[in-house]
Scaffold this active site. Structure first.
Site, mmCIF file in Angstrom:
data_model
loop_
_atom_site.group_PDB
_atom_site.id
_atom_site.type_symbol
_atom_site.label_atom_id
_atom_site.label_comp_id
_atom_site.label_asym_id
_atom_site.label_seq_id
_atom_site.Cartn_x
_atom_site.Cartn_y
_atom_site.Cartn_z
ATOM 1 N NE ARG A 1 -28.273 56.039 18.978
ATOM 2 C CZ ARG A 1 -29.094 55.923 17.938
ATOM 3 N NH1 ARG A 1 -28.979 56.352 16.873
ATOM 4 N NH2 ARG A 1 -30.377 55.119 18.455
ATOM 5 C CG ASP B 1 -28.026 49.704 14.264
ATOM 6 O OD1 ASP B 1 -29.178 49.423 13.816
ATOM 7 O OD2 ASP B 1 -27.553 50.839 14.355
ATOM 8 C CG ASN C 1 -31.904 46.964 11.852
ATOM 9 O OD1 ASN C 1 -30.997 47.726 11.611
ATOM 10 N ND2 ASN C 1 -33.166 46.900 11.275
ATOM 11 C CE LYS C 2 -34.077 52.282 15.790
ATOM 12 N NZ LYS C 2 -33.535 52.501 16.796
#
Ligand code: MRU
Length: 352
Positions: A94, A244, A254-255
């Protein structure tokens, strides 16, 4: 760290293997997947059995140790070359969460700096993975407590909105954004959590809501598109999210959906905070435009369950993260203190 407690630990080292809570099965089923090979750990990270930036870092550290045990040579240089390959495999899982790369780099540094036989280095690698895990738990607890200082004095009980899952499941335990929320709950400063469902993987609906229910924390799940409405209706006192990867200028990945949330918060004068450990800050990147954004399989948005929701011929775009510009973030809550995004760079030389 063992699994015999009520605390939620997504990664547990037990009987020479790693037990991962299978986060793809929650909340319907609470089960573990046993991992004893580095390639299986890479697959578990890729398929999101384990997810969340700090938890990915912890899992990758154990993946490095498992990979080390698979290397049969006693020759140090050969061992180090093979270990590098294990790291390369894990890095391909990832791209966005920097904690993955940070943990692999720390494991490789340990292997290079340790003086001893290959067997001794392997033992030290296990200790380092365990250390990374222990440190992350302590870091999250510190973030939670630092977060208490940013809570507005009024109202006495706060309604906090969060996005995705930045809780125990996403870390070694306790959580970052959810760590702040846990601390607020403990101090009786929390009325309710509003959890964005977090399309398309539904980490808010499936994981954050589950964690809150485990602890009796009142939680309301809303769809992502309802957040601005809730702010307009004066239902939200502040927003706290995880990250992240944070660039040196304070831009934070982030998401997906976090950026829209920050814009909505700004428009409604709702304070917007990012909670993250220092290991999430990537001082090598000047700003957020340099953060690699993972693009995931179109099926995540093309289907609900196994059912296609669109007519054939439609194309999909499925970025898993977005970048919130620093000017939309009130402050970043870290284990070292609450820092204005613009002041982050002053901490460059403070990083352990
Ligand atoms: O795709 P995921 O579920 O790994 O994304 C997780 C997030 O975006 C979290 O908010 C972030 O990793 C912070 S976790 C403490």
């Amino acid at each position: 760290m063992n699994s015999n407690s009520n605390q939620i630990y997504p990664v547990v080292w037990q009987n020479n293997q790693v037990l991962l809570i299978d986060q793809t099965r929650l909340p319907a089923e609470y089960s573990h997947v046993a991992i004893s090979r580095s390639s299986d750990m890479a697959q578990a990270i890729k398929t999101m059995i384990v997810r969340g930036a700090p938890a990915i870092g912890v899992a990758a550290a154990y993946g490095m140790y498992l990979g080390a045990t698979e290397i049969e040579t006693e020759d140090l240089q050969e061992f180090l070359a093979h270990l590098q390959q294990v790291g390369d495999l894990l890095k391909q899982t990832r791209p966005t969460a920097v904690n993955l790369f940070w943990a692999i780099a720390r494991m490789l540094k340990t292997a290079h700096e340790e003086i001893g036989t290959v067997a001794e280095i392997k033992r030290t690698l296990l200790q380092t993975a365990q250390q990374i895990q222990i440190e992350d738990l302590a870091t999250c607890q510190a973030i939670g407590d630092r977060g208490l200082t940013i809570l507005p004095c009024s109202p006495s009980k706060l309604r906090i909105l969060t996005h995705c899952n930045a809780g125990s499941l996403a870390t070694a335990g306790y959580g970052t954004a959810l760590g702040v929320i846990r601390s607020a709950w403990r101090e009786e400063r929390l009325e309710r959590v509003y959890a964005d469902e977090t399309r398309p993987r539904l980490q808010g609906a499936k994981l954050t809501a589950w964690e809150c229910v485990q602890e009796g924390i009142p939680v309301t799940v809303i769809t992502d598109s309802m957040a601005a409405h809730c702010m307009q209706q004066n239902m939200i006192d502040l927003v706290v999210v995880g990250a992240d990867r944070i660039a040196a200028n304070g831009d934070a990945a982030n998401k997906i959906g976090t950026y829209a949330l920050a814009i909505a918060a700004k428009a409604h004068n709702v304070p917007f905070y990012v909670a993250a450990p220092f290991s999430t800050i990537d001082f090598d990147l000047a700003n957020g435009s340099q953060i690699p954004i993972e693009e995931r399989d179109a099926r995540e948005i093309a289907q609900i369950g196994d059912t296609d929701i669109c007519v054939a011929g439609v194309e999909f775009y499925n970025p898993a993260f977005d970048v919130t510009p620093a000017n939309l973030i009130n402050a970043i809550i870290t284990e070292k203190g609450v820092i204005k995004p613009s002041a982050l760079i002053d901490y460059l030389n403070v990083v352990a």
